[in-house]
Every structure is written in C-alpha cells, then in structure tokens.
Design an enzyme around this catalytic site. Sequence first.
Site, PDB file in Angstrom:
ATOM      1  CB  SER A 121      47.740  35.273  -9.982  1.00 39.37           C
ATOM      2  OG  SER A 121      46.934  35.571 -11.091  1.00 39.37           O
ATOM      3  CG  HIS A 123      49.712  37.239 -12.660  1.00 40.63           C
ATOM      4  ND1 HIS A 123      49.305  35.930 -12.620  1.00 40.63           N
ATOM      5  CD2 HIS A 123      51.061  37.204 -12.804  1.00 40.63           C
ATOM      6  CE1 HIS A 123      50.349  35.134 -12.737  1.00 40.63           C
ATOM      7  NE2 HIS A 123      51.435  35.888 -12.847  1.00 40.63           N
ATOM      8  CG  ASP A 128      53.934  33.263 -13.506  1.00 37.63           C
ATOM      9  OD1 ASP A 128      55.044  32.880 -13.904  1.00 37.63           O
ATOM     10  OD2 ASP A 128      53.648  34.460 -13.308  1.00 37.63           O
TER      11      ASP A 128
END
Length: 341
Positions: free
Chosen positions: A152, A179, A274
């Site tokens: 991310s 992401h 995540d």
Amino acid sequence: MPGVLIVDDSAYARFVLKDRFRRLGWETRAVGDGSAAIEAIAQDAPDLVTLDVIMPGMDGIETVKAIRAIWQGPIIMVSSQTHGGADKTWPALEAGASDFVGKPAPDAPLDEVMDQILAKYEACRVPYPPVAHPSLRERTLNGVQAILIGASTGGPAALARVLTHIEAPIRVPIIIVQHMPSTFTPSLAQRLGKILGHPVYESPLGPEKLPWHSGLVVLARGGYHLRMDSSGVWSEPGARVHGVMPAIDVSGADGVHTFGAGLCMAILTGMGEDGAQSAVSCRQVGGTVLVQDPQTAVVWGMPQAVLNRGAATMMGTLDDIGRWINEVMHNDHGIFRSGMA
C-alpha cells in the site's frame, strides 16, 4: 500546529489546498516551482510537503531528489490522473517521495483527496522500534507454487526494489496487489514490466481470465478486487474490505484456497491491516509469509499486523525479500506444477 508546504505550478490548486489545510488548523505556505520549494524548506522545515508531479523547470522527480538531500519528512505527490501524470509518479516515488494521491476529479472530490493526504501523513509519522524477527532459514519449505505480493503506502517503490532481484525465467506465477486507483494501475504494470524485464499484465475484468502458467506476472486492476481460482486470475467489483479495493485479503483468501501450502505471501509497506487475515490462513495451511522490516518500510502498519498475529515466516529488507523469492524460484522449492490448476 503542524505546517505544510504546498508545491504546485497551478495557482488554483495552491489556493484550494491552502484553504482546506488552513480550515483544519495547519500553518500553510505555497510555492509555484521546485526551486522555490527548496528555498522554503531550507528556511523553515515544514511537517509535510505536497508536491505536484508535472511542473515547468524542476519537475516533481527532480524536486523530490533535491528535497531529500536536505529534508526527510513526508512528501505526498499530488498526481494528475492522466497517463503522463502517472508515468512521472513512479520515478518520483523511487526518488524518495512517501506516497501519492490523485488530484481532485469528478470521482475523487477535494474532500476525499484531503482525507487521503492526512491519513498518509499520519501513517508516515508513526515511529516503529526495532523488533526481533523470525528467520526463514529455520524451517523446511514446501514447494512454492505461487507468490502473492501485497503493498500500500510506499508500495510502488518497494515493489520496484523487490522485482530488481528477480531473474528470468519466471518459474512460478507472481500476483501483485497494490492499493491504487484504477487510473494508475496500467502505467504501474508497464513500469514494473520494464524493471522486471518481463511482461506484467493488469488483471482483466471477469468473465475474462488470465490462465495460470509459470511466467504469469499480474497486477491487480485498481478499483476492483483481484480474484483467482484453479483456472486463472481476474478482477471483479465488490464491497471495499478494510476500506480498500483491491484488497490483499480478498486475493489472499483465494490464493490459500487455490494453492494451499504452495502459496508464498509477501506483505510490504502500507498502513492498516490488509493482508493479515489471509496471512494467518496461509500459515495455517503450511504456506510461507514474508514481511518487510520496519527500518525500510515507509509505513509498517501492514507488516506489523501480520507479525503481531504470529503469521510471519521471515522479516527482512526489500533486498532480502527479493533475493529470497529469486532463490526459491530458481531451485527445487519453486516449481509451478502446470497440472495443479
């Protein structure tokens, strides 16, 4: 009171960002080019820099390099959601920018962009202490059948660093979940393909699928979840998980079901949790889980969440992770069985 330096050649962009930051209690200063940014930082170091990517004179890439020579605080690139803006974002991140957001657009209003900037700023300023880490060499490996890499905040530069260590031939499929908005993943796939020296495909929208084969390298399409089963990989819409889409945990759960103990997950820099849930599942079935160490991660939230749940097999630098993946891929631990899918 925190201070922000806004660097953008657009007077309108400087005005709206200054206005929003001031309403939130920030001290603001705005300049129109890279040279003025260097002078401003030297005079009064801010807590945060937002930096346009495409500017006349010193562009965002050159400005990041110059800033990093004198200041190490958070730099958030504010990137035009166009092909040209995306292409220049990746080298800016590799030059030392902390992360990026897309400029306000019809599907990304200013308030949403501001929320992203502030969340990334808060994540980048969290200190992480040195921690003990497990060693991969302490256990016997099962055969690695697929590698899933999740990232991310700070991810594009981290992915580039890992992939520089991977040599041809690509002997197992590599699935990458970053992401990222949908407008940026096509150019990121091209960028990573150039670094790897091997095609990197953006995952297709279902019902189309990319079938499994040993040389498959696929990047999750932004704005959709990457799914996989025994026949291949694709993307589809769905609800956000952990507030993001694509989500690593969605792809990771499919990966565990598809590859079982043959799945290797690598969780790199990023805020939030995540990837932690699917990493636990991966370890429970005998798979391998690598996490990036706190000293080299822009944000250590996602790797820390995996480590806190006891799911990490090994923690290391990006170079450690890249070298390990390459080693496993080129010895008997990493051979893709075409008949398994």
